[in-house]
Design an enzyme around this catalytic site. Structure first.
Site, PDB file in Angstrom:
ATOM      1  N   CYS A  73      17.819  10.395  32.629  1.00 46.61           N
ATOM      2  CA  CYS A  73      17.395   9.471  31.563  1.00 46.61           C
ATOM      3  C   CYS A  73      16.359   8.553  32.185  1.00 46.61           C
ATOM      4  O   CYS A  73      15.875   8.770  33.285  1.00 46.61           O
ATOM      5  CB  CYS A  73      18.592   8.679  31.042  1.00 46.61           C
ATOM      6  SG  CYS A  73      19.132   7.434  32.199  1.00 46.61           S
ATOM      7  N   ARG A 104      19.495   0.088  21.370  1.00 48.70           N
ATOM      8  CA  ARG A 104      20.677   0.840  21.837  1.00 48.70           C
ATOM      9  C   ARG A 104      21.752  -0.101  22.386  1.00 48.70           C
ATOM     10  O   ARG A 104      22.924   0.250  22.407  1.00 48.70           O
ATOM     11  CB  ARG A 104      20.270   1.833  22.927  1.00 48.70           C
ATOM     12  CG  ARG A 104      19.613   3.081  22.385  1.00 48.70           C
ATOM     13  CD  ARG A 104      19.516   4.162  23.430  1.00 48.70           C
ATOM     14  NE  ARG A 104      20.638   4.131  24.325  1.00 48.70           N
ATOM     15  CZ  ARG A 104      20.504   4.270  25.650  1.00 48.70           C
ATOM     16  NH1 ARG A 104      19.320   4.442  26.176  1.00 48.70           N
ATOM     17  NH2 ARG A 104      21.553   4.231  26.425  1.00 48.70           N
ATOM     18  N   LYS A 161      28.985  -2.892  24.348  1.00 55.09           N
ATOM     19  CA  LYS A 161      28.553  -1.486  24.169  1.00 55.09           C
ATOM     20  C   LYS A 161      29.344  -0.588  25.107  1.00 55.09           C
ATOM     21  O   LYS A 161      29.902   0.424  24.700  1.00 55.09           O
ATOM     22  CB  LYS A 161      27.067  -1.357  24.459  1.00 55.09           C
ATOM     23  CG  LYS A 161      26.586   0.076  24.675  1.00 55.09           C
ATOM     24  CD  LYS A 161      25.099   0.168  24.856  1.00 55.09           C
ATOM     25  CE  LYS A 161      24.674   0.169  26.286  1.00 55.09           C
ATOM     26  NZ  LYS A 161      24.843   1.428  27.015  1.00 55.09           N
TER      27      LYS A 161
HETATM   28  C1  EPZ Z   1      27.868   3.082  33.240  1.00 55.02           C
HETATM   29  O1  EPZ Z   1      27.039   4.213  33.450  1.00 55.02           O
HETATM   30  C2  EPZ Z   1      27.164   2.248  32.184  1.00 55.02           C
HETATM   31  N1  EPZ Z   1      27.050   3.003  30.937  1.00 55.02           N
HETATM   32  C3  EPZ Z   1      25.772   1.836  32.684  1.00 55.02           C
HETATM   33  O2  EPZ Z   1      25.209   0.966  31.711  1.00 55.02           O
HETATM   34  C4  EPZ Z   1      25.944   1.052  33.985  1.00 55.02           C
HETATM   35  O3  EPZ Z   1      24.662   0.750  34.490  1.00 55.02           O
HETATM   36  C5  EPZ Z   1      26.720   1.898  35.006  1.00 55.02           C
HETATM   37  O4  EPZ Z   1      27.991   2.291  34.431  1.00 55.02           O
HETATM   38  C6  EPZ Z   1      27.009   1.125  36.290  1.00 55.02           C
HETATM   39  O5  EPZ Z   1      27.725  -0.018  35.997  1.00 55.02           O
HETATM   40  C7  EPZ Z   1      28.110   3.046  30.107  1.00 55.02           C
HETATM   41  O6  EPZ Z   1      29.164   2.502  30.395  1.00 55.02           O
HETATM   42  C8  EPZ Z   1      27.920   3.784  28.828  1.00 55.02           C
HETATM   43  P1  EPZ Z   1      28.248   5.412  37.074  1.00 55.02           P
HETATM   44  P2  EPZ Z   1      27.624   5.473  34.300  1.00 55.02           P
HETATM   45  O7  EPZ Z   1      28.920   6.721  36.797  1.00 55.02           O
HETATM   46  O8  EPZ Z   1      29.053   5.691  33.957  1.00 55.02           O
HETATM   47  C9  EPZ Z   1      26.101   8.190  40.294  1.00 55.02           C
HETATM   48  C10 EPZ Z   1      23.549   0.109  30.334  1.00 55.02           C
HETATM   49  O9  EPZ Z   1      22.460  -0.404  30.603  1.00 55.02           O
HETATM   50  N2  EPZ Z   1      27.015   9.264  39.880  1.00 55.02           N
HETATM   51  O10 EPZ Z   1      29.057   4.285  37.626  1.00 55.02           O
HETATM   52  O11 EPZ Z   1      26.685   6.604  34.167  1.00 55.02           O
HETATM   53  C11 EPZ Z   1      25.064   7.859  39.216  1.00 55.02           C
HETATM   54  O12 EPZ Z   1      23.954   8.733  39.308  1.00 55.02           O
HETATM   55  C12 EPZ Z   1      24.000   1.370  31.037  1.00 55.02           C
HETATM   56  O13 EPZ Z   1      24.383  -0.361  29.510  1.00 55.02           O
HETATM   57  C13 EPZ Z   1      27.044  10.460  40.608  1.00 55.02           C
HETATM   58  O14 EPZ Z   1      26.315  10.633  41.569  1.00 55.02           O
HETATM   59  O15 EPZ Z   1      27.510   4.873  35.779  1.00 55.02           O
HETATM   60  C14 EPZ Z   1      24.677   6.451  39.535  1.00 55.02           C
HETATM   61  O16 EPZ Z   1      23.689   6.459  40.556  1.00 55.02           O
HETATM   62  C15 EPZ Z   1      22.932   1.893  31.962  1.00 55.02           C
HETATM   63  N3  EPZ Z   1      27.884  11.452  40.215  1.00 55.02           N
HETATM   64  C16 EPZ Z   1      25.961   5.847  40.106  1.00 55.02           C
HETATM   65  O17 EPZ Z   1      26.817   6.952  40.451  1.00 55.02           O
HETATM   66  C17 EPZ Z   1      28.728  11.304  39.133  1.00 55.02           C
HETATM   67  O18 EPZ Z   1      29.504  12.245  38.828  1.00 55.02           O
HETATM   68  C18 EPZ Z   1      26.687   4.956  39.112  1.00 55.02           C
HETATM   69  O19 EPZ Z   1      26.982   5.742  38.016  1.00 55.02           O
HETATM   70  C19 EPZ Z   1      28.681  10.092  38.399  1.00 55.02           C
HETATM   71  C20 EPZ Z   1      27.824   9.083  38.794  1.00 55.02           C
END
Ligand code: EPZ
Length: 419
Positions: A118, A400, A24
């Site tokens: 979310c 999803r 995904k």
């Molecule tokens: C990706 O989410 C995945 N989703 C998530 O999978 C996964 O849990 C996550 O990476 C971590 O591996 C997809 O790839 C579609 P991040 P993403 O940006 O990109 C903070 C699942 O279950 N952050 O690495 O949103 C954020 O709040 C889903 O398949 C900021 O603060 O993850 C989080 O605490 C859930 N500012 C942390 O970084 C930003 O601008 C990690 O987020 C961006 C992120």
């Protein structure tokens, strides 16, 4: 479908072999990336998930020709001519923010709503927006609508991420492949899905180097053509089905699966007492012995233990002898599945980022509601190892991320029905 639930009769030991669905978290950024190509891309081994269908609807709304049928998505973006994504389409999919970089890269302008938080807590995008500003875009984020404009197009630059964000790394890559000049991302995310995205982009004529490491270099190009690409297998789905087998003291062969994709979580199954063998491109995991607690697990960016595997591994540890402790460092509220596991007889205490699990001998079927994608999967895993019948409702969360989870579990010998 609203109102559906899984009815699971626990107690059966699962065994068998599966080919894991396409990832995904690789298919979604690659679908967004296809917007940058003036031509047709054929994406094979694409999982048939609600988020993938939502992405196809967005691409069609933007003027692409996109259709998904039996694990292949064909998208021709040569006729793409819109850069606005309406609010209702953005809400359908959690990770729709990934379209921002691609829209900016292709049109130099985009307007989309950002639903924000979310089930896992707030999902800030400050790193995404800061990076695009550094590449020459003006970004106005008001009342949940984000308007970006790069009058003179985007230009390459050096970007250091304060945190190796997966989404920010992907958005920058998509904005950079058609930008003028070179973009370097420092402290980039190293997830395997980033490598898959880079492979897709390079097949389309981009020049992306260093994916999988902390420094990614992208040389901007004039235009990209389409390509044929096989989406990598879903390592979190693999972790989920391994957990299902471990929770029922069974065994599984994951076929055609590069063990390198599983290096971040396989050692935890070995620490529990599972037998793990890698042979001719397959992975064998057997849990014929009683399992034991694993001490402390800290969720980390790749190559650390993946936050997405926390819930399903916790479901196994609920019945492992001894104690285990999770420290969830990535998301603020990723223990929403704990209440359901406790309702089924688990002994789990949470405090902030920590969750302490004391193994219990037995768990019992109950009526539970999925709270989020991986939390819902964890309830199904616990149900398989519990005594009696469990009903897991709110299946939209599970659908999803998992392609017909009940069929895969049934093929391993589970008694699961979707009603
Ligand atoms: C990706 O989410 C995945 N989703 C998530 O999978 C996964 O849990 C996550 O990476 C971590 O591996 C997809 O790839 C579609 P991040 P993403 O940006 O990109 C903070 C699942 O279950 N952050 O690495 O949103 C954020 O709040 C889903 O398949 C900021 O603060 O993850 C989080 O605490 C859930 N500012 C942390 O970084 C930003 O601008 C990690 O987020 C961006 C992120």
């Amino acid at each position: 479908m609203p109102g559906q639930k899984l009815v699971i009769e626990g107690g059966k030991s699962l065994s068998g072999e599966i080919k894991v669905q396409g990832a995904k978290n690789s298919s979604l950024p690659i679908l967004a990336a296809s917007l940058l190509c003036s031509g047709e891309s054929v994406l094979r081994n694409c999982p048939m998930l609600s988020d993938v269908y939502a992405s196809c609807r967005i691409l069609n709304r933007l003027g692409c020709k996109c259709r998904a049928e039996n694990n292949t998505v064909i998208v021709d973006s040569s006729s793409a001519d819109k850069a606005e994504i309406p609010d209702e389409m953005m809400r359908e999919m959690r990770s729709s923010i990934i379209f921002m970089g691609a829209l900016l890269g292709r049109f130099g302008y985009c307007s989309l709503s950002y639903p924000g938080g979310c089930e896992l807590g707030p999902r800030p995008i400050d790193m995404h927006l800061d990076a695009l500003r550094k590449m020459g875009a003006s970004v106005n984020d008001e009342f949940g609508i984000i308007r970006c404009r790069a009058e003179k197009g985007l230009h390459g630059t050096k970007i250091s991420l304060k945190y190796p964000s997966v989404g920010a790394t992907e958005n920058i890559m998509l904005a950079a492949v058609l930008a003028k000049g070179e973009t370097i991302i420092f402290n980039a995310a190293r997830e395997p899905e980033i490598i898959d995205l880079g492979m897709y982009l390079n097949k389309c004529g981009a020049v992306v180097k260093g994916t999988g490491g902390s420094t990614i270099v992208i040389e901007g190009r004039e235009r990209l053509h389409g390509c044929i690409h096989n989406i990598m297998p879903d390592r979190i789905a693999a972790a989920t089905y391994i957990a299902a087998v471990a929770a029922t003291r069974g065994e599984i062969n994951i076929l055609n699966f590069d063990a390198a994709f599983a290096e971040s979580f396989l050692p935890v199954f070995e620490q529990m007492g599972c037998d793990v063998y890698v042979y001719d491109g397959n992975i064998y995991v057997g849990a014929r012995k009683p399992l034991k607690g694993v001490g402390k697990i800290i969720t980390m960016p790749h190559p650390g233990f993946p936050t997405d595997a926390q819930a399903v591994v916790m479901a196994v540890l609920c019945r492992a002898k001894g104690s285990s402790i999770f420290e969830e460092t990535i998301f603020e509220s990723r223990y929403r599945h704990v209440n359901a596991l406790v309702k089924m007889g688990a002994d789990i205490k949470t405090a902030g980022k920590a969750a302490v699990i004391e193994g219990v001998r037995k768990m019992y079927g109950a009526k539970v509601e999925a709270t989020d994608l991986r939390g819902g999967a964890a309830m199904a895993v616990a149900a398989l190892g519990a005594e009696g019948i469990t009903e897991v409702s709110e299946l939209r969360y599970i659908d999803r991320g998992y392609e017909s989870i009940e069929n895969v579990l049934t093929s391993l010998g589970a008694s699961v029905k979707r009603v």
